[in-house]
Design an enzyme around this catalytic site. Structure first.
Site, PDB file in Angstrom:
ATOM      1  N   MET A 140      36.827  44.550  20.026  1.00 53.28           N
ATOM      2  CA  MET A 140      36.495  45.536  21.059  1.00 53.28           C
ATOM      3  C   MET A 140      34.987  45.783  21.163  1.00 53.28           C
ATOM      4  O   MET A 140      34.437  45.916  22.258  1.00 53.28           O
ATOM      5  CB  MET A 140      37.216  46.859  20.771  1.00 53.28           C
ATOM      6  CG  MET A 140      37.073  47.865  21.902  1.00 53.28           C
ATOM      7  SD  MET A 140      37.837  49.443  21.524  1.00 53.28           S
ATOM      8  CE  MET A 140      39.563  49.021  21.536  1.00 53.28           C
ATOM      9  N   LYS A 166      30.701  45.300  47.453  1.00 54.04           N
ATOM     10  CA  LYS A 166      31.956  45.875  46.946  1.00 54.04           C
ATOM     11  C   LYS A 166      32.009  45.767  45.420  1.00 54.04           C
ATOM     12  O   LYS A 166      31.220  45.030  44.821  1.00 54.04           O
ATOM     13  CB  LYS A 166      33.142  45.127  47.571  1.00 54.04           C
ATOM     14  CG  LYS A 166      33.168  43.640  47.223  1.00 54.04           C
ATOM     15  CD  LYS A 166      34.134  42.866  48.098  1.00 54.04           C
ATOM     16  CE  LYS A 166      34.089  41.378  47.773  1.00 54.04           C
ATOM     17  NZ  LYS A 166      34.910  40.579  48.691  1.00 54.04           N
ATOM     18  N   TYR A 223      39.585  39.146  13.459  1.00 51.00           N
ATOM     19  CA  TYR A 223      41.025  39.422  13.512  1.00 51.00           C
ATOM     20  C   TYR A 223      41.843  38.133  13.553  1.00 51.00           C
ATOM     21  O   TYR A 223      41.481  37.192  14.276  1.00 51.00           O
ATOM     22  CB  TYR A 223      41.364  40.255  14.754  1.00 51.00           C
ATOM     23  CG  TYR A 223      40.909  41.681  14.661  1.00 51.00           C
ATOM     24  CD1 TYR A 223      41.490  42.554  13.742  1.00 51.00           C
ATOM     25  CD2 TYR A 223      39.905  42.163  15.491  1.00 51.00           C
ATOM     26  CE1 TYR A 223      41.075  43.875  13.660  1.00 51.00           C
ATOM     27  CE2 TYR A 223      39.485  43.481  15.417  1.00 51.00           C
ATOM     28  CZ  TYR A 223      40.076  44.329  14.495  1.00 51.00           C
ATOM     29  OH  TYR A 223      39.664  45.629  14.419  1.00 51.00           O
ATOM     30  N   ARG A 273      46.238  35.940  54.250  1.00 43.33           N
ATOM     31  CA  ARG A 273      46.244  37.159  53.446  1.00 43.33           C
ATOM     32  C   ARG A 273      46.085  38.327  54.411  1.00 43.33           C
ATOM     33  O   ARG A 273      46.983  39.139  54.557  1.00 43.33           O
ATOM     34  CB  ARG A 273      45.085  37.062  52.429  1.00 43.33           C
ATOM     35  CG  ARG A 273      45.143  38.003  51.291  1.00 43.33           C
ATOM     36  CD  ARG A 273      43.966  37.782  50.352  1.00 43.33           C
ATOM     37  NE  ARG A 273      42.659  37.884  51.037  1.00 43.33           N
ATOM     38  CZ  ARG A 273      41.490  37.726  50.423  1.00 43.33           C
ATOM     39  NH1 ARG A 273      41.433  37.444  49.130  1.00 43.33           N
ATOM     40  NH2 ARG A 273      40.374  37.852  51.087  1.00 43.33           N
TER      41      ARG A 273
HETATM   42  C1  LIG Z   1      34.017  39.515  49.065  1.00 46.59           C
HETATM   43  C2  LIG Z   1      33.887  39.031  50.434  1.00 46.59           C
HETATM   44  C3  LIG Z   1      32.750  38.296  50.820  1.00 46.59           C
HETATM   45  C4  LIG Z   1      31.694  37.833  49.855  1.00 46.59           C
HETATM   46  O1  LIG Z   1      32.151  36.685  49.157  1.00 46.59           O
HETATM   47  P1  LIG Z   1      31.187  35.877  48.174  1.00 46.59           P
HETATM   48  O2  LIG Z   1      31.981  34.694  47.792  1.00 46.59           O
HETATM   49  O3  LIG Z   1      30.918  36.779  47.003  1.00 46.59           O
HETATM   50  O4  LIG Z   1      29.960  35.570  48.925  1.00 46.59           O
HETATM   51  C5  LIG Z   1      32.628  37.976  52.172  1.00 46.59           C
HETATM   52  N1  LIG Z   1      33.577  38.321  53.066  1.00 46.59           N
HETATM   53  C6  LIG Z   1      34.694  38.998  52.718  1.00 46.59           C
HETATM   54  C7  LIG Z   1      35.700  39.338  53.755  1.00 46.59           C
HETATM   55  C8  LIG Z   1      34.890  39.361  51.391  1.00 46.59           C
HETATM   56  O5  LIG Z   1      36.001  40.019  51.048  1.00 46.59           O
END
Ligand SMILES: *Cc1c(COP(=O)(O)O)cnc(C)c1O
Length: 357
Positions: free
Chosen positions: A302, A34, A254, A129
């Protein structure tokens, strides 16, 4: 040509995959890619992960990008679908979905689909969650068992909230809770992301879900990737574009935030918050130049930041600078900045060129 780049080492990715396989020899891997594979480039990373169960993304749009790129690997939507009208797309593109809410169950029960979907029913073991509370889990499972839009057997999933706390027994308790709730139900079972894969072997089950560890970064704030023989996949680099004599008492950047207490030389590096290097990075944040760890000084702007090279330095314009990765862990840099490595790597902007080696 682009001096501000993230070098992505694909052999390190392979190495980390093997490390994780050894860590959980009886489990298959759902590789989490992701958020653009945590900034590493989702398509390229997907193409280079073989011998895995599948790929995990958060959202439908991420999965569609992968299918558009002709990636045929099984994909799991970790947040599931957000509207009933998305369900035909899941069928069409052969996407598996987590089911974590009552609304999703209603949508699934009501839909008319051409083929049943492979689902992952989520138990809430304590994150609070997403997922079904233990008291509603059994009933939900039974409703879905009878649903013709659901492939049987149903797969089961949960996600820990404290697995990175090595001395916190809660993860063992949550593992126990999961096992009690799922009983002897068939289907695949998945509990562990990176932290639990490395620290809590009783949670490995059928499928582990590593994200950050695949990229060679420790999921723990106080342990380094090398403690687990993981190798950093991303090295964020730029170059010195100026080396300047700097007088004692003079400020830089800055707001004149930092003033030198002695005569020195300052290096100007072509990277800033426009590239995703955090503006919040304080004085002293480590930066690697020619084998030395040197302190960031002055405010990050930046397009640039400044480093105190020291009066006797021999660094010159064009020299390579490492912000994190090989030789300087994102974990350490994140600690100085007051964030976690995950945020550093995922926040790179499109101005940073990803270069694959
Ligand atoms: C993002 C995520 C993972 C991976 O987590 P890491 O800590 O990066 O290994 C696994 N399971 C779910 C449901 C996630 O949202």
């Amino acid at each position: 040509m682009n001096i501000t780049r993230a070098i992505i080492n694909l052999s390190a990715l392979q190495h980390n995959l093997q490390v994780l396989k050894k860590q959980a020899p009886n489990s298959k891997i759902l590789a989490i890619i992701k958020a653009n594979a945590y900034g590493h480039g989702m398509i390229k990373i997907a193409q280079n992960l073989t011998g895995i169960y599948g790929l995990g993304v958060a959202r439908l749009n991420e999965a569609l990008v992968l299918r558009d790129a002709n990636i045929k690997t099984p994909i799991v939507l970790l947040e599931g679908f957000f509207a009933q009208e998305n369900l035909p797309l899941l069928v069409k593109h052969d996407l598996q979905t987590v089911i974590h809410s009552k609304q999703q169950v209603i949508d699934l029960l009501e839909a008319k689909l051409e083929k049943p979907l492979k689902i992952w029913l989520k138990l809430d073991v304590g994150m609070h969650r997403l997922g079904f509370h233990p008291h509603e889990f059994q009933k939900t499972y039974q409703r879905l068992e009878r649903c013709k839009n659901v492939q049987k057997p149903i797969n089961l999933i949960c996600h820990f909230n404290c697995a990175d706390e090595l001395d916190n027994p809660i993860t063992e308790k949550q593992t126990q809770l999961f096992k009690e709730q799922i009983q002897e139900r068939s289907g695949l079972h998945s509990l562990a992301s990176s932290a639990a894969t490395l620290a809590w072997p009783t949670s490995h089950a059928d499928i582990i879900r590593p994200g950050i560890a695949l990229y060679g970064i420790s999921p723990f704030a106080d342990k380094e990737a090398q403690d687990f023989s993981l190798l950093p996949v991303m090295t964020l680099k730029s170059r010195l574009i100026a080396v300047r004599e700097h007088k004692k008492g003079d400020a830089v950047g800055y707001g004149a935030q930092w003033t030198s207490t002695q005569d020195t030389k300052l290096g100007v590096v072509a990277i800033g918050y426009g590239d995703g290097y955090p503006r919040m990075a304080p004085e002293g944040t480590p930066i690697l130049i020619n084998g030395r760890i040197l302190p960031l000084v002055g405010r990050v702007s930046m397009d640039m930041l400044t480093v105190d090279l020291g009066i006797n330095c021999t660094d010159k314009v064009g020299d390579d600078v490492t912000l994190w990765g090989d030789g300087l862990s994102a974990t350490l840099v994140a600690k100085y900045i007051g964030t976690i490595s995950y945020e550093l790597v995922t926040k790179l902007t499109s101005r940073v060129e990803l270069q694959y080696i």
